[in-house]
Design an enzyme around this catalytic site. Structure first.
Site, PDB file in Angstrom:
ATOM      1  N   TYR A   1       2.605  -9.818  16.100  1.00  0.00           N
ATOM      2  CA  TYR A   1       2.971  -8.680  15.310  1.00  0.00           C
ATOM      3  C   TYR A   1       3.415  -7.505  15.888  1.00  0.00           C
ATOM      4  CZ  TYR A   1       1.816  -4.951  12.169  1.00  0.00           C
ATOM      5  OH  TYR A   1       1.841  -3.615  11.284  1.00  0.00           O
TER       6      TYR A   1
ATOM      7  N   GLN B   1       0.922  -1.145   0.108  1.00  0.00           N
ATOM      8  CA  GLN B   1      -0.058  -0.098  -0.067  1.00  0.00           C
ATOM      9  C   GLN B   1       0.869   1.202  -0.071  1.00  0.00           C
ATOM     10  OE1 GLN B   1      -3.857   0.104   2.099  1.00  0.00           O
ATOM     11  NE2 GLN B   1      -2.891  -1.424   3.495  1.00  0.00           N
TER      12      GLN B   1
ATOM     13  N   THR C   1       2.224  -8.262   7.907  1.00  0.00           N
ATOM     14  CA  THR C   1       1.225  -7.586   8.512  1.00  0.00           C
ATOM     15  C   THR C   1       0.193  -8.232   8.802  1.00  0.00           C
ATOM     16  OG1 THR C   1       0.553  -6.781   6.317  1.00  0.00           O
ATOM     17  CG2 THR C   1       2.219  -5.100   7.357  1.00  0.00           C
TER      18      THR C   1
ATOM     19  N   ALA D   1       6.779  -5.338   5.293  1.00  0.00           N
ATOM     20  CA  ALA D   1       6.469  -5.903   6.660  1.00  0.00           C
ATOM     21  C   ALA D   1       5.451  -7.166   6.619  1.00  0.00           C
ATOM     22  CB  ALA D   1       5.649  -4.869   7.363  1.00  0.00           C
TER      23      ALA D   1
ATOM     24  N   THR E   1       4.055   0.686  13.917  1.00  0.00           N
ATOM     25  CA  THR E   1       2.718   0.534  14.158  1.00  0.00           C
ATOM     26  C   THR E   1       2.233   0.988  15.326  1.00  0.00           C
ATOM     27  OG1 THR E   1       0.942  -1.288  14.241  1.00  0.00           O
ATOM     28  CG2 THR E   1       3.185  -2.060  14.545  1.00  0.00           C
ATOM     29  N   ASP E   2       1.027   1.105  15.506  1.00  0.00           N
ATOM     30  CA  ASP E   2       0.192   1.394  16.667  1.00  0.00           C
ATOM     31  C   ASP E   2       0.383   0.009  17.812  1.00  0.00           C
ATOM     32  OD1 ASP E   2      -1.714   0.603  14.720  1.00  0.00           O
ATOM     33  OD2 ASP E   2      -2.777   0.361  16.531  1.00  0.00           O
TER      34      ASP E   2
ATOM     35  N   ILE F   1      14.423  -9.209   2.011  1.00  0.00           N
ATOM     36  CA  ILE F   1      15.203  -8.206   3.082  1.00  0.00           C
ATOM     37  C   ILE F   1      15.736  -9.210   4.425  1.00  0.00           C
ATOM     38  CG2 ILE F   1      13.817  -6.054   2.524  1.00  0.00           C
ATOM     39  CD1 ILE F   1      12.340  -6.639   5.206  1.00  0.00           C
TER      40      ILE F   1
ATOM     41  N   TRP G   1      -4.196   1.803  11.053  1.00  0.00           N
ATOM     42  CA  TRP G   1      -5.513   1.653  10.150  1.00  0.00           C
ATOM     43  C   TRP G   1      -5.190   2.169   8.720  1.00  0.00           C
ATOM     44  CZ3 TRP G   1     -10.450   3.189  13.542  1.00  0.00           C
ATOM     45  CH2 TRP G   1     -10.639   2.544  14.480  1.00  0.00           C
TER      46      TRP G   1
END
Length: 295
Positions: A127, A13, A64, A62, A103-104, A39, A152
């Site tokens: 995660y 994204q 995710t 990542a 990330t949160d 990676i 998000w």
């Protein structure tokens, strides 16, 4: 100075948006996905960076899959911890700066207020734990690093909540969406713009504000509220024949293998003060909702 940018996770994204926007800026871009650069292969990462000699590396790669991570522990840590370490080592070796997306989920999600960069971290699942390990690896192995925590994420490319809502909403008269988890939906294009703005400023010789920054969307909303906003815009643009009813449910009514943070609200004042970057305007980003429909 021509900026030479190496982007990993180029088909994701944020990675897709980064590539497009950096090229429009006239930057020289090496955009690689996992088929072109693994990676988790230290030698391959070093070889790619040595050949290209970037002055900026942005890691948009990542693992995710939050629920899958609970059982795919090895893959999560390889991609979210080891990969960032190898990129940090490569950045140091060619004197590049490294920007890394986090990330949160590094937080417990149980704070009453909005999360600051300085708040204690306490990931609740694999995660989040693997992403936190990646943050620590980046900070340890590359002095010139900027870590961007976001939440998000949605955009025209890849899978995300907006696309899921439009797909499910086209097939059902009603659907249930969690209403007791709150955060800031963040447009992938805005994340890309933020990262490129940060990189451009960090390339200046006098820059020294390395470290962790928060960047996410405003206003804060629940998943249920976000879904309603998506369908409201879909109705306005006549993208769906009939807009479904969105029923508010609790997290306990929608059990998942991995625990989700109840509070994903990130404080974005630091990035505003240092870089002049405003929070992502997710409502404005929904204006091009037709681009989220299957082509």
């Amino acid at each position: 100075m021509t900026v030479k940018l190496m982007v990993t996770g180029a088909n994701g994204q944020v990675g897709t948006s980064l590539q497009q926007r950096a090229e429009r800026l006239g930057w020289q871009v090496l955009a690689v996905d996992r088929n072109e650069l693994d990676i988790t292969d230290r030698a391959a990462v070093l070889q790619a960076s040595t050949q290209f000699q970037p002055n900026v590396i942005i890691n948009a790669a990542a693992h995710t899959a939050v629920d899958k991570a609970e059982t795919e522990l090895e893959a999560s840590y390889a991609i979210n911890r080891d990969g960032p370490q190898y990129l940090a080592e490569a950045a140091s070796a060619c004197n590049a700066l490294l920007l890394h997306i986090s990330t949160d989920y590094v937080f417990a999600g149980d704070k009453a207020g909005i999360y600051l960069e300085t708040d204690p971290v306490a990931p609740q699942g694999v995660y989040g734990a693997s992403k936190l390990a990646g943050e620590l690896a980046v900070a340890q192995h590359c002095a010139k690093h900027l870590i961007l925590r976001t939440a998000w994420v949605f955009g025209e490319h890849g899978n995300n909540f907006v696309k899921t809502m439009l797909r499910v909403g086209s097939m059902r008269a009603s659907l249930n969406v969690v209403a007791d988890q709150f955060g800031g939906p963040t447009y992938a294009g805005d994340i890309a713009d933020a990262l490129l703005t940060m990189a451009a400023q960090a390339l200046k010789p006098e820059f020294s504000a390395w470290g962790v920054y928060h960047f996410s969307g405003a206003p804060h909303v629940s998943w249920h509220g976000f879904a309603e906003a998506i369908f409201s815009k879909a109705a306005e643009l006549t993208l769906l024949d009939k807009v479904p009813t969105v029923n508010a449910i609790s997290t306990s009514e929608y059990p998942t293998p991995a625990r989700r943070p109840a509070n994903s609200r990130l404080d974005c004042h630091k990035i505003q003060q240092v870089f002049g970057i405003e929070p992502s305007n997710w409502q404005r980003a929904l204006a091009n909702l037709q681009q989220y429909l299957p082509q």
